[in-house]
Design an enzyme around this catalytic site. Sequence first.
Site, PDB file in Angstrom:
ATOM      1  CD  GLU A  58      -1.385  -2.392   2.022  1.00 15.84           C
ATOM      2  OE1 GLU A  58      -0.184  -2.685   1.892  1.00 15.84           O
ATOM      3  OE2 GLU A  58      -2.163  -3.023   2.753  1.00 15.84           O
ATOM      4  CG  MET A 169      17.541 -47.276 -12.876  1.00 15.65           C
ATOM      5  SD  MET A 169      15.958 -47.701 -13.633  1.00 15.65           S
ATOM      6  CE  MET A 169      16.244 -49.412 -14.059  1.00 15.65           C
ATOM      7  CB  ALA A 309       8.376 -38.554   0.111  1.00  9.87           C
TER       8      ALA A 309
HETATM    9  N1  LIG Z   1      -1.817  -5.510   3.653  1.00 11.34           N
HETATM   10  C1  LIG Z   1      -0.516  -5.886   3.682  1.00 11.34           C
HETATM   11  N2  LIG Z   1       0.305  -5.464   2.691  1.00 11.34           N
HETATM   12  C2  LIG Z   1       1.544  -5.894   2.653  1.00 11.34           C
HETATM   13  O1  LIG Z   1       2.313  -5.522   1.633  1.00 11.34           O
HETATM   14  C3  LIG Z   1       2.049  -6.712   3.669  1.00 11.34           C
HETATM   15  N3  LIG Z   1       3.332  -7.161   3.635  1.00 11.34           N
HETATM   16  C4  LIG Z   1       1.180  -7.076   4.724  1.00 11.34           C
HETATM   17  N4  LIG Z   1       1.634  -7.817   5.753  1.00 11.34           N
HETATM   18  C5  LIG Z   1       0.995  -7.902   7.053  1.00 11.34           C
HETATM   19  O2  LIG Z   1       1.805  -7.242   8.007  1.00 11.34           O
HETATM   20  C6  LIG Z   1       2.637  -8.201   8.678  1.00 11.34           C
HETATM   21  C7  LIG Z   1       4.082  -7.835   8.549  1.00 11.34           C
HETATM   22  O3  LIG Z   1       4.292  -6.547   9.022  1.00 11.34           O
HETATM   23  P1  LIG Z   1       5.781  -5.904   8.973  1.00 11.34           P
HETATM   24  O4  LIG Z   1       6.324  -6.119   7.583  1.00 11.34           O
HETATM   25  O5  LIG Z   1       6.586  -6.588  10.017  1.00 11.34           O
HETATM   26  O6  LIG Z   1       5.547  -4.452   9.280  1.00 11.34           O
HETATM   27  C8  LIG Z   1       2.356  -9.537   8.035  1.00 11.34           C
HETATM   28  O7  LIG Z   1       2.422 -10.588   8.985  1.00 11.34           O
HETATM   29  C9  LIG Z   1       0.935  -9.326   7.508  1.00 11.34           C
HETATM   30  O8  LIG Z   1       0.013  -9.453   8.556  1.00 11.34           O
HETATM   31  N5  LIG Z   1      -0.106  -6.662   4.688  1.00 11.34           N
HETATM   32 ZN   LIG Z   2       0.843  -2.946   5.936  1.00 14.74          ZN
END
Ligand SMILES: Nc1nc(O)c(N)c(N[C@@H]2O[C@H](COP(=O)(O)O)[C@@H](O)[C@H]2O)n1
Ligand SMILES: [Zn+2]
Length: 375
Positions: A58, A169, A309
Amino acid sequence: MSNEQAVLDAHYMARALELARKGLYTTHPNPRVGCVIVRDGQIVGEGWHERTGEPHAEPNALRAAGSKARGATVYVTLEPCSHHGRTPPCADALVTAGVARVVAGMQDPNPEVAGRGMQRLAQAGIEVRSGVLEAEARALNPGFLKRMEHGLPFVRVKLAMSLDGRTAMASGESQWITGPAARAAVQRLRAQASVVLTGADTVLADGARLTVRAAELGLDPDTTALAMSRPPLRVLIDGRLRVPLNAPFFKAGPALVITCVTAEKQFPRGPECLVVPGVEGQVDLRSALVALAARGVNEVLVEAGPSLAGAFAQQGLVDEYVIFVAGKFLGSAARPLLDWPLEKLADAPQLKITDLRAVGDDWRVTAIPVPAASV
Ligand SMILES: Nc1nc(O)c(N)c(N[C@@H]2O[C@H](COP(=O)(O)O)[C@@H](O)[C@H]2O)n1
Ligand SMILES: [Zn+2]
């Protein structure tokens, strides 16, 4: 919501999923996540999460959108996080950016988030929708979801066999049953795993190293660089510590040995050893998986002989089988796929074949166990 809006939501979520897949080889232990920001029918920002410790999808998309994020709709494959982890909460960043609507592929099963991200957005007056292309969003992160929901990694067992179901084999000779395209596919399976796991028999008999080799991945240069930047941890299950330190497996780079005998005396300056419960030199595999999940391991690729396995299979620890099938017969003296003595057809485990495709001259079968209760 209008049908037109639902179609648009699915369209942009599909693009966010495509972006998330760029993180296939690198995000572990974090999930693969993609994000698209749309304003007035135009994509104004895109982002994806590349690796743990770096910005989430994001903030990457918000940076690309700049001031155009205000009033926009955000499509993200996983609920925005609400907690302070290694990075600040994405939900807060979205509120600050003034977005109008957030559409998520699925709720984040991380107990630190678990709906609080969407709640935070809704409390700030942002319109929220979750569950768009949810099946696809879940399929992106089988290991992250399994670890968060069950405290275990997702276990994928890779096998390669002849048309008559044999893997080598009687002498152990097995190079090569399948062709180069199948072997490249195996390299990619290794690269996307958090852990590649094998047993002492395979390492002793085949000199297996289980490394990822850039030249054999068959990927474009950028994706190869990403895959090689975060190789999987190589794990050896060796209950009795039979594999000597001068084995090619140990010379090929960092490795973790999981054993059930006290390790310190055996490997004073050798690889890291993890001691888990076991019986008569047999590591308890579930305990080994729990220990790996506790270290943040999302996906385990098992590449082992019929005994190990077969043990994973018999103990119901396998989530998915990927079986490469070559157009050869190896004959009845050759080795079987799994050591799994069964007497009655009624006891034969049922699998559902979920995918079948040609890989060069071979075939790749993907199958998942069907729980006994639903057969
Ligand atoms: N919504 C979202 N976008 C991402 O790009 C993410 N990597 C995550 N990860 C969430 O946040 C946790 C990791 O947090 P940090 O990287 O340590 O700040 C991970 O466990 C997800 O719950 N979510
Ligand atoms: Zn996040």
